[in-house]
Scaffold this active site. Structure first.
Site, PDB file in Angstrom:
ATOM      1  CG  ASN A  23      -2.163  -0.695   0.867  1.00 31.51           C
ATOM      2  OD1 ASN A  23      -2.169  -1.545   0.078  1.00 31.51           O
ATOM      3  ND2 ASN A  23      -3.004  -0.994   2.072  1.00 31.51           N
ATOM      4  CB  CYS A 126     -11.121  -5.590  -2.452  1.00 33.35           C
ATOM      5  SG  CYS A 126      -9.588  -6.587  -2.151  1.00 33.35           S
ATOM      6  NE  ARG A 131     -12.295  -0.128  -1.194  1.00 32.43           N
ATOM      7  CZ  ARG A 131     -11.096  -0.583  -1.304  1.00 32.43           C
ATOM      8  NH1 ARG A 131     -11.046  -1.826  -2.322  1.00 32.43           N
ATOM      9  NH2 ARG A 131     -10.096  -0.338  -0.746  1.00 32.43           N
ATOM     10  NE  ARG A 409      -5.611  -7.218  -5.690  1.00 31.61           N
ATOM     11  CZ  ARG A 409      -6.314  -6.712  -4.911  1.00 31.61           C
ATOM     12  NH1 ARG A 409      -7.421  -7.086  -4.538  1.00 31.61           N
ATOM     13  NH2 ARG A 409      -6.011  -5.460  -4.664  1.00 31.61           N
TER      14      ARG A 409
HETATM   15  C1  UD1 Z   1      -6.727   1.935   1.458  1.00 28.86           C
HETATM   16  C2  UD1 Z   1      -6.034   0.541   1.146  1.00 28.86           C
HETATM   17  C3  UD1 Z   1      -6.779  -0.382   2.009  1.00 28.86           C
HETATM   18  C4  UD1 Z   1      -7.253  -0.154   3.145  1.00 28.86           C
HETATM   19  C5  UD1 Z   1      -7.991   1.105   3.129  1.00 28.86           C
HETATM   20  C6  UD1 Z   1      -8.378   1.813   4.375  1.00 28.86           C
HETATM   21  C7  UD1 Z   1      -4.278   0.904  -0.592  1.00 28.86           C
HETATM   22  C8  UD1 Z   1      -3.776   0.332  -2.053  1.00 28.86           C
HETATM   23  N1  UD1 Z   1      -5.615   0.420  -0.063  1.00 28.86           N
HETATM   24  O1  UD1 Z   1      -7.636   1.915   0.529  1.00 28.86           O
HETATM   25  O2  UD1 Z   1      -5.800  -1.682   1.640  1.00 28.86           O
HETATM   26  O3  UD1 Z   1      -8.384  -1.052   3.657  1.00 28.86           O
HETATM   27  O4  UD1 Z   1      -6.960   2.415   2.387  1.00 28.86           O
HETATM   28  O5  UD1 Z   1      -7.332   1.767   5.416  1.00 28.86           O
HETATM   29  O6  UD1 Z   1      -3.510   1.543  -0.131  1.00 28.86           O
HETATM   30  N2  UD1 Z   1     -14.667   6.648   0.509  1.00 28.86           N
HETATM   31  C9  UD1 Z   1     -15.627   7.476   0.416  1.00 28.86           C
HETATM   32  N3  UD1 Z   1     -15.290   8.339  -0.867  1.00 28.86           N
HETATM   33  C10 UD1 Z   1     -14.005   8.393  -1.518  1.00 28.86           C
HETATM   34  C11 UD1 Z   1     -12.817   7.552  -1.127  1.00 28.86           C
HETATM   35  C12 UD1 Z   1     -13.349   6.635  -0.043  1.00 28.86           C
HETATM   36  O7  UD1 Z   1     -16.716   7.286   0.535  1.00 28.86           O
HETATM   37  O8  UD1 Z   1     -14.225   9.068  -2.544  1.00 28.86           O
HETATM   38  C13 UD1 Z   1     -14.953   5.885   1.618  1.00 28.86           C
HETATM   39  C14 UD1 Z   1     -14.447   4.095   1.313  1.00 28.86           C
HETATM   40  O9  UD1 Z   1     -15.631   3.686   0.538  1.00 28.86           O
HETATM   41  C15 UD1 Z   1     -14.309   3.753   2.875  1.00 28.86           C
HETATM   42  C16 UD1 Z   1     -13.589   4.981   3.254  1.00 28.86           C
HETATM   43  O10 UD1 Z   1     -13.855   6.017   2.565  1.00 28.86           O
HETATM   44  O11 UD1 Z   1     -15.449   3.628   3.282  1.00 28.86           O
HETATM   45  C17 UD1 Z   1     -12.013   4.647   3.568  1.00 28.86           C
HETATM   46  O12 UD1 Z   1     -11.663   4.466   2.255  1.00 28.86           O
HETATM   47  P1  UD1 Z   1     -10.342   4.690   1.550  1.00 28.86           P
HETATM   48  O13 UD1 Z   1      -9.348   5.125   3.026  1.00 28.86           O
HETATM   49  O14 UD1 Z   1     -10.346   5.640   0.712  1.00 28.86           O
HETATM   50  O15 UD1 Z   1      -9.633   3.333   1.322  1.00 28.86           O
HETATM   51  P2  UD1 Z   1      -8.664   3.252  -0.158  1.00 28.86           P
HETATM   52  O16 UD1 Z   1      -7.646   4.321   0.005  1.00 28.86           O
HETATM   53  O17 UD1 Z   1      -9.160   2.773  -1.291  1.00 28.86           O
END
Ligand code: UD1
Length: 430
Positions: A23, A126, A131, A409
């Site tokens: 990550n 995933c 998301r 992965r």
């Molecule tokens: C990253 C990590 C993943 C980890 C997650 C939370 C990587 C490649 N992946 O994923 O392994 O599980 O952080 O620690 O680093 N959300 C919104 N709107 C957005 C973006 C996010 O509502 O535009 C929500 C998501 O649905 C989720 C929350 O915010 O409920 C946190 O997600 P986020 O921290 O963005 O996860 P990732 O960056 O995708």
């Protein structure tokens, strides 16, 4: 399709080398698009997600060379990879590539900052909840971007003079949106202030690398990050930080099976909350010169409640593994998932091994059982799949995990690392 066959019952004893963090590697690789110079990353794990991102960056014009000689680190093979995007040949990230890995959506930040435009497919990745990408869109809009969604693509354009510094407070903590806004702001005109930013170590690692490339970022690791825009970035050499999720996963495996293992090339400060939860289950954890030692002798596994939270809270990426551990605890534990909806797909698979788990919304109640019994199970997502491995290591008889590509992965040479510590784990190719 490959499967993993586990015969449970063995304790783990030995040394497990921890790889560079997936990550962190992914956003660092994407950051290479911000400069026409070479970014060299050391300690890059050899994982399917990294290979996929190499293909995606190549599509944008990156010239990528992997060191022929792999840097041997204990028993792990970290790689040094050079990324040079002299010219961006395409600002489009197509559905066929982005749909395979959500993080590839993050190219939107560098492409927009450097080229003034980006057309990026809405992501896949995933299957753990909906998301959305609203925070990326709102954040980039705060930097002056004009964004439209059309036909499954996000079309973003910067104003004529480029992105402008701005102020954006995330309504919800997002690791990915923090990475992207931080990257985009490095080349914006003026200063950007990001409030309620993610504090994850991977965000700090990205900021450190961007600063080595000439960016002016302060406040990383706190919830307010300030980025003073600069006209251009240069190349740099950066070492990817250790994988705290892999570290926690193997620590939980030892807490599950019993034994004595040194996790090498890692750092306890990256996962204090998770280590504290593991300690409370009865395992002993101490810091060594180069990592962590975890020991569980004789004593059973005590039940411990956890709630997932953004860093420094308990990581959602270790929730499934901790549930695996709790299936054999001596009592009742409660596990609450606050980051993602629908991140309990491992529950029904753990039940196939004899676990007693009931779900109520975002909370799981785990009643520990004295024995698990091996069974065929199916991996459903990256972290869920490794929780099945943890449970399988402590189950009687054979557990066969199918859909192993989920594991590939994010876990480098998992079966080899476990086998070297005495586990009976093998990959079976059909
Ligand atoms: C990253 C990590 C993943 C980890 C997650 C939370 C990587 C490649 N992946 O994923 O392994 O599980 O952080 O620690 O680093 N959300 C919104 N709107 C957005 C973006 C996010 O509502 O535009 C929500 C998501 O649905 C989720 C929350 O915010 O409920 C946190 O997600 P986020 O921290 O963005 O996860 P990732 O960056 O995708």
């Amino acid at each position: 399709m490959d499967r993993i066959r586990i015969v449970g019952g063995n304790e783990l004893h030995g040394v497990i080398p921890i790889s560079g963090a997936k990550n962190a590697a992914l956003p660092l690789m994407i950051a290479s698009l911000l400069t026409d110079d070479t970014l060299t990353l050391e300690n890059v794990p050899h994982l399917a997600d990294v290979e996929q991102l190499i293909r995606i960056l190549g599509n944008h014009g990156a010239d990528i060379s992997v060191n022929g000689r792999r840097e041997r680190q204990g028993e792990s093979y970290a790689r040094t990879i050079h990324f040079t995007s002299r010219n961006i040949v395409s600002t489009t990230a197509p559905y066929e590539l982005v749909s395979k890995m959500r993080a590839s959506f993050w190219v939107i930040g560098p492409l927009l900052a450097r080229e003034g435009k980006a057309r990026v497919s809405l992501p896949g990745g995933c299957a753990i909840g909906t998301r959305p990408v609203d925070l990326f869109i709102d954040g980039l809009t705060a930097l002056g971007a004009n964004i439209e969604i059309d036909g499954g693509y996000v079309n973003a354009t910067a104003p004529a003079g480029g992105l402008a510094g701005g102020r954006y407070v995330f309504p919800k903590v997002s690791v990915g949106a923090t990475h992207v806004l931080m990257m985009a702001a490095t080349l914006a005109n003026g200063t950007t202030v990001l409030g309620n930013a993610a504090r994850e170590p991977e965000v700090v690692d990205l900021a450190k690398c961007l600063n080595a490339m000439g960016a002016k970022i302060t406040g990383q690791g706190t919830s307010t990050i300030t980025v003073e825009g600069v006209p251009s970035l240069s190349g740099a050499r950066h070492r990817v930080l250790p994988d705290r999720i892999e570290t926690g996963t193997y620590a939980m495996a030892v807490a599950m099976t019993g034994g004595d293992v040194i996790l090498e090339d890692t750092d306890a400060s990256l996962l204090e909350t998770a280590l504290e939860a593991i300690r409370r289950t009865g395992a002993e954890i101490s810091e060594t010169n180069s990592g962590i030692r975890i020991v569980r002798n004789g004593a059973g596994i005590k039940p411990v409640d956890i709630v997932t939270d953004p860093f420094p809270g308990f990581p959602t990426d270790l929730q499934a593994q901790f549930m695996g551990l709790m299936t054999k605890s001596s009592g009742v534990s409660h596990i609450t998932e606050t980051i993602f909806e629908n991140r309990f797909m491992h529950v029904q698979e753990l039940a196939r091994l004899g676990a007693k788990i009931s779900l109520s919304g975002q909370a799981a109640k785990v009643e520990g059982v004295s024995r698990l019994k091996g069974a065929p199970v199916m991996a459903t997502d990256l972290r869920a799949s490794v929780s099945l491995v943890i449970a399988g290591l402590a189950a009687e008889g054979e557990t066969m995990v199918s859909r192993v590509y989920h594991l590939d992965r994010g876990f480098e040479r998992l079966e080899e690392k476990l086998t070297r510590c005495g586990a009976h784990v093998e990959r079976v190719s059909d």
